[in-house]
Write an enzyme that holds these catalytic residues in place. Structure first.
Site, PDB file in Angstrom:
ATOM      1  NE  ARG A 161      -7.950  -6.589 -20.442  1.00  0.00           N
ATOM      2  CZ  ARG A 161      -8.181  -5.416 -21.001  1.00  0.00           C
ATOM      3  NH1 ARG A 161      -7.417  -4.400 -20.730  1.00  0.00           N
ATOM      4  NH2 ARG A 161      -9.195  -5.261 -21.833  1.00  0.00           N
TER       5      ARG A 161
ATOM      6  CG  ASP B 128      -9.593  -1.919 -22.508  1.00  0.00           C
ATOM      7  OD1 ASP B 128     -10.598  -2.582 -22.781  1.00  0.00           O
ATOM      8  OD2 ASP B 128      -8.497  -2.393 -22.196  1.00  0.00           O
TER       9      ASP B 128
ATOM     10  CD  GLU C 126       1.209  -6.795  10.674  1.00  0.00           C
ATOM     11  OE1 GLU C 126       0.698  -5.694  10.377  1.00  0.00           O
ATOM     12  OE2 GLU C 126       0.546  -7.851  10.775  1.00  0.00           O
TER      13      GLU C 126
ATOM     14  N   PRO D 135       0.814  -1.223   0.000  1.00  0.00           N
ATOM     15  CG  PRO D 135      -0.784  -1.545   1.661  1.00  0.00           C
ATOM     16  CD  PRO D 135       0.540  -2.060   1.178  1.00  0.00           C
TER      17      PRO D 135
HETATM   18  N1  ADE Z   1      -0.420  -5.657  -0.246  1.00  0.00           N
HETATM   19  C1  ADE Z   1      -1.346  -5.391   0.684  1.00  0.00           C
HETATM   20  N2  ADE Z   1      -2.158  -4.397   0.308  1.00  0.00           N
HETATM   21  C2  ADE Z   1      -1.738  -4.011  -0.926  1.00  0.00           C
HETATM   22  C3  ADE Z   1      -2.160  -3.012  -1.854  1.00  0.00           C
HETATM   23  N3  ADE Z   1      -3.201  -2.216  -1.589  1.00  0.00           N
HETATM   24  N4  ADE Z   1      -1.487  -2.883  -3.001  1.00  0.00           N
HETATM   25  C4  ADE Z   1      -0.424  -3.670  -3.259  1.00  0.00           C
HETATM   26  N5  ADE Z   1       0.018  -4.620  -2.440  1.00  0.00           N
HETATM   27  C5  ADE Z   1      -0.626  -4.791  -1.270  1.00  0.00           C
END
Ligand code: ADE
Length: 241
Positions: free
Chosen positions: A156, A171, A118, A91
């Site tokens: 793709r 697309d 984590e 994230p």
């Molecule tokens: N691993 C956990 N959450 C994630 C996300 N939102 N994007 C990429 N990898 C992740």
């Protein structure tokens, strides 16, 4: 121009979802994409095959250890085309977009590091990872689904993967807009008819209707996208109508 992908994951069986099904599965079968996996657990030396440990400084959860990951990455590098980009999914990474997928699809080889727990020891990221990417502002329980989202989205865009060579260009998002509505038979469903223009055979009128639908939907649902995209004269005219 095959794209070679090797995934570092504690759950390599999950990748059957992209290797064995649909558009990505066909890309693999046709030799346009290769997907292999390296399991860090295979590089442990202790009796319990330990891949994680408690975080320095305390707190909840566990952190993936450097050594098994480093060795898995080394094997992955040896099994794809030289010069692979090592990508960590988290994230904290760069937000993945359609344009980002196009950048990734242009690379000859990728190593995708899917974390669990984590996350992974920061020193492994500092020393082995080239790019960190996120698939959205939410937290998954592992990087595997994020890696598969990336694999699906980029595959793709590879030449020869979509049957129709115009499909990827038509697309949603190819022009920075949401997609138009689609219809198929029957001509009447419940009390709803297919829009007349789609039955008219007038290809220019159909093209203009679809563009107008895309613009209208983007205006109603995702105004943020319209502010980013450079609209042409025709698009500005249709948006004003
Ligand atoms: N691993 C956990 N959450 C994630 C996300 N939102 N994007 C990429 N990898 C992740």
């Amino acid at each position: 121009s095959v794209v070679e992908i090797s995934v570092i994951s504690l759950f390599p069986e999950m990748f059957a979802a992209v290797r064995d099904y649909g558009v990505t599965g066909r890309a693999v079968q046709n030799g346009l994409l290769s997907i292999t996996c390296c399991n860090p657990r295979d590089f442990t030396t202790d009796r319990h095959q330990t891949v994680d440990d408690r975080p320095y400084g305390g707190g909840p959860g566990m952190v993936m250890k450097t050594e098994p990951l480093q060795q898995a990455i080394a094997l992955a590098k040896a099994s794809v085309a030289p010069g692979a980009t090592v990508i960590y999914l988290s994230p904290q990474g760069r937000p993945l977009t359609q344009a980002g997928l196009a950048e990734l699809a242009a690379k000859p080889s990728l190593i995708l590091l899917a974390g669990r727990y984590e996350g992974v020891d920061e020193r492994l990221i500092d020393s082995e990872v080239d790019e960190e990417w996120s698939i959205g502002d939410y937290v998954l329980s592992g990087g595997e689904l994020a890696a598969m989202v990336m694999i699906d989205g980029l595959s793709r865009l590879l030449p020869g993967v979509l049957g129709h060579h115009l499909s990827a260009e038509q697309d949603s998002f190819a022009e920075g807009l949401l997609d138009c509505p689609h219809y198929t038979r029957p001509e009447h469903y419940r009390d709803m008819a297919v829009p007349d223009v789609l039955l008219s055979g007038n290809h220019e009128a159909i093209r203009r209707w679809r563009l107008k639908q895309s613009l209208g939907r983007t205006w109603l649902r995702r105004r943020d996208l319209l502010e980013k995209v450079e609209l042409g004269d025709e698009q500005n005219k249709l948006l004003a109508e």
